[in-house]
Design a protein around this motif. Structure first.
Motif, short mmCIF file in Angstrom:
data_model
loop_
_atom_site.label_atom_id
_atom_site.label_comp_id
_atom_site.label_asym_id
_atom_site.label_seq_id
_atom_site.Cartn_x
_atom_site.Cartn_y
_atom_site.Cartn_z
N UNK A 1 0.84 -1.20 0.00
CA UNK A 1 0.00 0.00 0.00
C UNK A 1 0.88 1.25 0.00
N UNK A 2 1.92 1.22 0.82
CA UNK A 2 2.85 2.35 0.85
C UNK A 2 3.49 2.53 -0.52
N UNK A 3 3.85 1.43 -1.13
CA UNK A 3 4.45 1.46 -2.46
C UNK A 3 3.44 2.03 -3.46
N UNK A 4 2.18 1.65 -3.28
CA UNK A 4 1.13 2.13 -4.18
C UNK A 4 1.00 3.65 -4.10
N UNK A 5 1.02 4.16 -2.87
CA UNK A 5 0.92 5.60 -2.70
C UNK A 5 2.12 6.29 -3.35
N UNK A 6 3.26 5.66 -3.24
CA UNK A 6 4.48 6.21 -3.84
C UNK A 6 4.34 6.20 -5.36
N UNK A 7 3.83 5.12 -5.88
CA UNK A 7 3.65 5.01 -7.33
C UNK A 7 2.74 6.11 -7.83
N UNK A 8 1.63 6.32 -7.15
CA UNK A 8 0.70 7.36 -7.54
C UNK A 8 1.36 8.72 -7.48
N UNK A 9 2.20 8.91 -6.48
CA UNK A 9 2.89 10.19 -6.34
C UNK A 9 3.81 10.41 -7.52
N UNK A 10 4.54 9.38 -7.87
CA UNK A 10 5.48 9.47 -8.99
C UNK A 10 4.73 9.70 -10.30
N UNK A 11 3.66 8.98 -10.49
CA UNK A 11 2.87 9.14 -11.72
C UNK A 11 2.30 10.54 -11.80
N UNK A 12 1.91 11.08 -10.66
CA UNK A 12 1.33 12.42 -10.62
C UNK A 12 2.40 13.45 -10.91
N UNK A 13 3.63 13.09 -10.62
CA UNK A 13 4.72 14.04 -10.86
C UNK A 13 5.18 14.02 -12.30
N UNK A 14 4.52 13.25 -13.12
CA UNK A 14 4.84 13.26 -14.55
C UNK A 14 5.62 12.05 -15.00
N UNK A 15 5.88 11.13 -14.08
CA UNK A 15 6.63 9.94 -14.49
C UNK A 15 5.70 8.93 -15.14
N UNK A 16 6.25 8.10 -15.96
CA UNK A 16 5.45 7.04 -16.58
C UNK A 16 5.75 5.72 -15.89
N UNK A 17 5.09 4.67 -16.34
CA UNK A 17 5.25 3.36 -15.70
C UNK A 17 6.72 2.97 -15.65
N UNK A 18 7.42 3.17 -16.75
CA UNK A 18 8.83 2.80 -16.80
C UNK A 18 9.63 3.61 -15.79
N UNK A 19 9.32 4.89 -15.68
CA UNK A 19 10.04 5.74 -14.73
C UNK A 19 9.75 5.32 -13.30
N UNK A 20 8.51 4.99 -13.04
CA UNK A 20 8.13 4.57 -11.69
C UNK A 20 8.84 3.27 -11.34
N UNK A 21 8.88 2.37 -12.31
CA UNK A 21 9.56 1.11 -12.05
C UNK A 21 11.03 1.34 -11.76
N UNK A 22 11.60 2.29 -12.46
CA UNK A 22 13.01 2.63 -12.26
C UNK A 22 13.23 3.14 -10.84
N UNK A 23 12.35 4.07 -10.40
CA UNK A 23 12.47 4.63 -9.05
C UNK A 23 12.27 3.55 -8.01
N UNK A 24 11.30 2.69 -8.23
CA UNK A 24 11.04 1.63 -7.27
C UNK A 24 12.26 0.73 -7.13
N UNK A 25 12.88 0.42 -8.26
CA UNK A 25 14.05 -0.46 -8.23
C UNK A 25 15.20 0.22 -7.51
N UNK A 26 15.37 1.50 -7.78
CA UNK A 26 16.47 2.23 -7.14
C UNK A 26 16.23 2.34 -5.64
#
Length: 105
Positions: free
Chosen positions: A51-76
Motif C-alpha cells: 500500500x505504501x508502495x502504491x501511494x508512492x507510485x501514484x505520487x510518482x505518476x502524478x509528478x509526470x513519471x510514466x510506468x517505466x520511470x516509476x519502475x526505475x524509481x522503485x528499483x532504485x
DNA sequence: CTTCTGACA
DNA sequence: TGTCAGAA
C-alpha cells in the motif's frame, strides 16, 4: 517482528487506501510495479508495504513519471534500502563490502 | 473477486 | 501512455 509485507488487504481495500481504482492496481501489477501476494482462491492480497508502495507510485505518476520511470524509481529505492540495511547492519564493519549491489537486473 | 477488450485524453 | 468502463 511486525512484517510490513504480510498480506492484509484485498484489492478493493488497497485501491481505497491508495486512492485509485481497482483496474489501475491491476495495471500496476501487470507492469511489475507491485507484486501483491495471492491467496488460495487466487485473489490478490496487498500488504502494508504494498500500500505504501502504491501511494508512492501514484505520487510518482502524478509528478509526470510514466510506468517505466516509476519502475526505475522503485528499483532504485529497493536497492538503496538494501544498501542502507547492509551499511548499518553491524558496527563491526562489513568484511566484504562488495556484497551490496550485485545484480541490478 | 478475476481476466480481457475497447475507448478516451 | 495511462486511466476508465463494460463483459464473460
Amino acid at each position: 517482528m511486525s512484517d510490513s509485507r504480510t498480506p492484509l488487504y484485498a484489492i478493493s481495500v488497497a485501491a481505497d487506501l491508495a486512492e485509485t481504482s481497482i483496474q489501475n492496481l491491476r495495471s500496476y501489477e501487470r507492469h511489475g510495479l507491485v507484486e501483491p501476494g495471492r491467496t488460495e482462491g487466487g485473489t490478490r492480497r496487498y500488504s502494508d508495504h504494498d500500500v505504501t508502495q502504491l501511494l508512492h507510485i501514484r505520487s510518482l505518476l502524478d509528478q509526470g513519471l510514466n510506468i517505466a520511470g516509476v519502475q526505475r524509481v522503485l528499483r532504485l529505492e529497493a536497492e538503496v534500502a538494501g544498501l542502507r540495511a547492509s551499511l548499518l547492519r553491524d558496527d563491526a564493519g562489513p568484511a566484504d563490502s562488495a556484497s551490496g549491489a550485485r545484480d541490478s537486473r
